[in-house]
Design an enzyme around this catalytic site. Sequence first.
Site, short mmCIF file in Angstrom:
data_model
loop_
_atom_site.label_atom_id
_atom_site.label_comp_id
_atom_site.label_asym_id
_atom_site.label_seq_id
_atom_site.Cartn_x
_atom_site.Cartn_y
_atom_site.Cartn_z
CB SER A 255 69.10 60.93 14.43
OG SER A 255 70.47 60.93 14.08
CG ASP A 506 73.99 53.53 14.48
OD1 ASP A 506 74.87 54.38 14.71
OD2 ASP A 506 72.78 53.74 14.68
CG HIS A 509 72.19 56.93 16.15
ND1 HIS A 509 72.53 56.73 14.82
CD2 HIS A 509 71.50 58.10 16.18
CE1 HIS A 509 72.07 57.72 14.09
NE2 HIS A 509 71.43 58.57 14.88
#
Length: 537
Positions: A255, A506, A509
């Site tokens: 990802s 998060d 990312h």
Amino acid sequence: MDVMKHGLPEILSPGGKVVSRLVWGLVASLIVLTALLLNSPKGPVFVGSLFQGSYSPRPSNATAVSRRSSVAEGPKRTPLAEGPQQGPVGTEKKIEPDNASNLTEKQDFLKQIEDNRPFPENPRLGNFSEAANNGTLVGGNANANNEGNLPIKEEVVGEDKIKAMELNDPRRNETFKTCDFFDGKWVRNGRWKPYYRPGSCPFIDKDFDCQRNGRLDDGYIKWRWQPNGCDIPRLNATDFLEKLRGKRLVYIGDSLNRNMWESMVCILRHSVKKKKRVYEISGRTDFKKRGVFAFRFEASFFLGEINDYNCSVDFVSAPFLVRESSFKRENGSIETLRLDLMDPATSMYHDADLMVFNTGHWWTHDKTSKGEDYYQEGDHVYPRLKVLKAYQKAVTTWSRWVDANVDSSRTQVFFRGYSVAHFWGGQWNSGGKCHQETDPITNETYLTNYPSKMRALEHVLQQTKTPVIYLNVSRLTDYRKDAHPSIYRSEYKTEEERDRAVAVQDCSHWCLPGVPDTWNELLYASLLKAGKGIWGK
């Protein structure tokens, strides 16, 4: 207190008053002079690296592996919910295990990595400094009390220089040809514009669309990466599309590579006047599921004429690069990871013109970290195998596949290094946080150790016959604790929803626009530097 015991008898005694005044006068003058020099408008203030590396061309016109300084490996994460796996597509051919002549050497190499011992000098890799190997993260939240940050000044770069960076051909500059793009610093400039406006690109996952999700500060998009030895151009999207005409650029990995892929799609889309000419060929908008996603850039418009680009920018989900499988036992089947077979999706990208690979974060999950009854080669499942050895075997399988299947005369291969996460006070599922971080790390004592898996990767890249450009982004991402989505992974209708989001953040990312734009900028600069085919014109 008896001042005579502290080594200053003459200055502090009555007989030394004249000398004392002279000394303190000199000290005051030095302080004033230092302050004037530090506040000079001619010198930008930066966030940067003290450690040197190398980024020199290999004989085959590829870029040799650059070994950067200390960075940490990321958090343990659980895979996102995935869709159905692609079926087998003819990649069952086994890759032979290491022969005996190489086995001892590789075992010694991996032992060195595990023990964190210094490596012998290697002219193709550059050297780690002692300071780099010993760097550690000083615990807690490095921004909670402004720890990890030094005072920041803003770089003064006028519109003329920014325009020149967009238009000038850096290949005319000799320093550009020998520059290590990944040895540098982050420089803040208020005039620096992102490649696309926040919230303007509809193809960004909502998880990465931080400002649309309510993030109010925008300082994290005001930083640019400045190599120490040269200037790199801004990514000229029109030029990139022209050079990509009739070709495929494919990102393959996890990802974090999807993060980079969406960045490139948005950068290139921004340069196309008719936005409807840019579309995902299957019409899908949810890119989290397993599979292959392809954005087609159909046409450009110039002076009323339609010029077909006929190119695509694709993403192939393959978080380990090698195959996730299963193994039957008497008491049932177990999940395994085939270290000797590539992911079956290779048929979807084997003929691409540009390939950008990565694998890293999924190797930090509980199952891969423990390595118990999980790693498989042939019909053998290891009862226990250390994750570093498993990773080295996997990237060796990848390297052999590249050598056997990639035509280097028409295809350029990249491998993007590990992207550093910034969870303070826990992991992603145990209260780790990066919320309210608004500046990069400026105090380098807060940077963390270089990922051991990247050292293993570099060793494999040295053995790879096909030219591979290594995008060594570990160091430059280590500074950027300010640029993660944190709690801004979705829009919150109530304060209660926002408060609940604080518990699971998060911090691996990146917001878009943001740091992955720099990765693509470095990819563009690396293509110009390598000068292969149309990129040399």
